[in-house]
Write a protein that holds these residues in place. Sequence first.
Motif, mmCIF file in Angstrom:
data_model
loop_
_atom_site.group_PDB
_atom_site.id
_atom_site.type_symbol
_atom_site.label_atom_id
_atom_site.label_comp_id
_atom_site.label_asym_id
_atom_site.label_seq_id
_atom_site.Cartn_x
_atom_site.Cartn_y
_atom_site.Cartn_z
ATOM 1 N N ILE A 125 0.797 -1.231 0.000
ATOM 2 C CA ILE A 125 0.000 0.000 0.000
ATOM 3 C C ILE A 125 0.826 1.276 0.000
ATOM 4 O O ILE A 125 0.282 2.360 -0.158
ATOM 5 N N ARG A 126 2.107 1.162 0.168
ATOM 6 C CA ARG A 126 2.993 2.325 0.323
ATOM 7 C C ARG A 126 2.781 3.385 -0.752
ATOM 8 O O ARG A 126 2.682 4.572 -0.460
ATOM 9 N N ASP A 127 2.681 2.980 -1.992
ATOM 10 C CA ASP A 127 2.588 3.942 -3.092
ATOM 11 C C ASP A 127 1.192 4.556 -3.244
ATOM 12 O O ASP A 127 0.975 5.394 -4.108
ATOM 13 N N GLN A 128 0.263 4.190 -2.383
ATOM 14 C CA GLN A 128 -1.088 4.754 -2.442
ATOM 15 C C GLN A 128 -1.215 6.050 -1.644
ATOM 16 O O GLN A 128 -2.281 6.672 -1.630
ATOM 17 N N PHE A 129 -0.131 6.462 -0.997
ATOM 18 C CA PHE A 129 -0.169 7.636 -0.137
ATOM 19 C C PHE A 129 0.973 8.581 -0.472
ATOM 20 O O PHE A 129 2.036 8.157 -0.921
ATOM 21 N N SER A 130 0.732 9.850 -0.179
ATOM 22 C CA SER A 130 1.802 10.837 -0.354
ATOM 23 C C SER A 130 2.887 10.568 0.685
ATOM 24 O O SER A 130 2.663 9.898 1.690
ATOM 25 N N THR A 132 4.180 12.594 2.861
ATOM 26 C CA THR A 132 3.848 13.161 4.167
ATOM 27 C C THR A 132 2.849 12.287 4.915
ATOM 28 O O THR A 132 3.004 12.045 6.120
ATOM 29 N N VAL A 133 1.840 11.801 4.225
ATOM 30 C CA VAL A 133 0.850 10.925 4.860
ATOM 31 C C VAL A 133 1.538 9.648 5.336
ATOM 32 O O VAL A 133 1.333 9.200 6.468
ATOM 33 N N TRP A 134 2.375 9.067 4.470
ATOM 34 C CA TRP A 134 3.066 7.831 4.847
ATOM 35 C C TRP A 134 3.993 8.061 6.052
ATOM 36 O O TRP A 134 4.023 7.264 6.987
ATOM 37 N N GLN A 135 4.727 9.155 6.034
ATOM 38 C CA GLN A 135 5.631 9.453 7.139
ATOM 39 C C GLN A 135 4.860 9.703 8.435
ATOM 40 O O GLN A 135 5.326 9.341 9.512
ATOM 41 N N SER A 136 3.689 10.321 8.332
ATOM 42 C CA SER A 136 2.852 10.528 9.521
ATOM 43 C C SER A 136 2.502 9.188 10.153
ATOM 44 O O SER A 136 2.584 9.015 11.372
ATOM 45 N N PHE A 137 2.119 8.245 9.323
ATOM 46 C CA PHE A 137 1.819 6.893 9.811
ATOM 47 C C PHE A 137 3.073 6.219 10.357
ATOM 48 O O PHE A 137 3.090 5.709 11.476
ATOM 49 N N GLY A 159 -3.362 17.385 14.415
ATOM 50 C CA GLY A 159 -4.607 16.845 13.840
ATOM 51 C C GLY A 159 -4.384 16.208 12.481
ATOM 52 O O GLY A 159 -4.944 15.141 12.179
ATOM 53 N N SER A 160 -3.557 16.840 11.645
ATOM 54 C CA SER A 160 -3.305 16.266 10.314
ATOM 55 C C SER A 160 -2.502 14.970 10.422
ATOM 56 O O SER A 160 -2.681 14.052 9.621
ATOM 57 N N ILE A 161 -1.654 14.873 11.429
ATOM 58 C CA ILE A 161 -0.886 13.645 11.658
ATOM 59 C C ILE A 161 -1.840 12.522 12.047
ATOM 60 O O ILE A 161 -1.750 11.407 11.534
ATOM 61 N N ARG A 162 -2.778 12.832 12.963
ATOM 62 C CA ARG A 162 -3.760 11.822 13.383
ATOM 63 C C ARG A 162 -4.605 11.339 12.211
ATOM 64 O O ARG A 162 -4.837 10.137 12.059
ATOM 65 N N VAL A 163 -5.088 12.264 11.411
ATOM 66 C CA VAL A 163 -5.926 11.911 10.264
ATOM 67 C C VAL A 163 -5.131 11.049 9.281
ATOM 68 O O VAL A 163 -5.627 10.023 8.801
ATOM 69 N N ALA A 164 -3.913 11.459 8.981
ATOM 70 C CA ALA A 164 -3.082 10.700 8.037
ATOM 71 C C ALA A 164 -2.822 9.293 8.567
ATOM 72 O O ALA A 164 -2.940 8.306 7.825
ATOM 73 N N MET A 169 -3.788 3.421 8.476
ATOM 74 C CA MET A 169 -4.131 2.256 9.298
ATOM 75 C C MET A 169 -5.386 1.561 8.768
ATOM 76 O O MET A 169 -5.450 0.336 8.738
ATOM 77 N N ALA A 170 -6.384 2.336 8.350
ATOM 78 C CA ALA A 170 -7.608 1.742 7.804
ATOM 79 C C ALA A 170 -7.292 0.960 6.533
ATOM 80 O O ALA A 170 -7.776 -0.167 6.342
ATOM 81 N N ARG A 171 -6.479 1.541 5.674
ATOM 82 C CA ARG A 171 -6.109 0.849 4.425
ATOM 83 C C ARG A 171 -5.254 -0.374 4.726
ATOM 84 O O ARG A 171 -5.400 -1.429 4.089
ATOM 85 N N LEU A 172 -4.371 -0.260 5.682
ATOM 86 C CA LEU A 172 -3.509 -1.363 6.080
ATOM 87 C C LEU A 172 -4.338 -2.531 6.618
ATOM 88 O O LEU A 172 -4.082 -3.695 6.291
ATOM 89 N N LYS A 173 -5.331 -2.227 7.410
ATOM 90 C CA LYS A 173 -6.212 -3.270 7.952
ATOM 91 C C LYS A 173 -6.903 -4.023 6.821
ATOM 92 O O LYS A 173 -6.960 -5.253 6.827
ATOM 93 N N LYS A 174 -7.427 -3.294 5.851
ATOM 94 C CA LYS A 174 -8.079 -3.942 4.703
ATOM 95 C C LYS A 174 -7.091 -4.816 3.935
ATOM 96 O O LYS A 174 -7.424 -5.907 3.489
ATOM 97 N N GLU A 175 -5.872 -4.338 3.775
ATOM 98 C CA GLU A 175 -4.848 -5.092 3.043
ATOM 99 C C GLU A 175 -4.506 -6.390 3.771
ATOM 100 O O GLU A 175 -4.385 -7.443 3.149
ATOM 101 N N VAL A 176 -4.349 -6.332 5.068
ATOM 102 C CA VAL A 176 -4.023 -7.535 5.844
ATOM 103 C C VAL A 176 -5.176 -8.520 5.774
ATOM 104 O O VAL A 176 -4.960 -9.722 5.576
ATOM 105 N N GLU A 177 -6.415 -8.050 5.902
ATOM 106 C CA GLU A 177 -7.578 -8.930 5.822
ATOM 107 C C GLU A 177 -7.659 -9.571 4.447
ATOM 108 O O GLU A 177 -7.936 -10.756 4.315
ATOM 109 N N SER A 178 -7.433 -8.797 3.409
ATOM 110 C CA SER A 178 -7.456 -9.313 2.046
ATOM 111 C C SER A 178 -6.360 -10.341 1.823
ATOM 112 O O SER A 178 -6.573 -11.396 1.218
#
Length: 185
Positions: A125-130, A132-137, A159-164, A169-178
């Motif tokens: 999933i790494r390439d699905q995020f900018s 900054t978003v990836w680094q926040s995670f 706040g932007s760090i939390r949102v990112a 994390m939501a996308r990661l959860k879906k990826e692990v389940e898949s």
Amino acid sequence: MLANPEAEQAWNEFVRLYHDIIFRVAQARGLQAADAEDVTQEVFVIVSRKVGGFDCAQPGSFRGWLHKLARDTAIDRLRQPAHHLGAGGSQMLRALKQHFVTEDTATLWDVEVKREQLLRACDHIRDQFSETVWQSFWLTAIERLSIPAAAAQLEKSPGSIRVARCRVMARLKKEVESDDRKFPL
């Protein structure tokens, strides 16, 4: 799939998924890197011989069966005279053997399986995020940096760090389940 000798792609995927897990479990049992690699290869040989007889209808999972194979193979390696660790007399040797035989590696195995799932999912999933978003995670969830510290480092609001982080994390959860459904560890 693995029972088919012509299933090279399935074997390559199996080795990719389990090599590091088996290796780290063998090292955690007290084996040096070369011996842990030997155990890992030996486990793959045993699986290739016995996977055709694995009954999916029986209680227990393939992962549990593989864990038992890895644990037993590492213990067998430790029991070989050339691999005794250190010196301390026969009493110390008996204590070490008992420790390695009775210590439960189930938790270690589960941790290593989850680590592999996480790393594989992150790669997917790494390439699905900018950046900054990836680094926040990454900084907050993986490196355990506080949200205020990550915000300061990335020059973003907390706040932007939390949102990112939540988005990844939501996308990661879906990826692990898949991934679990496609090729369960």
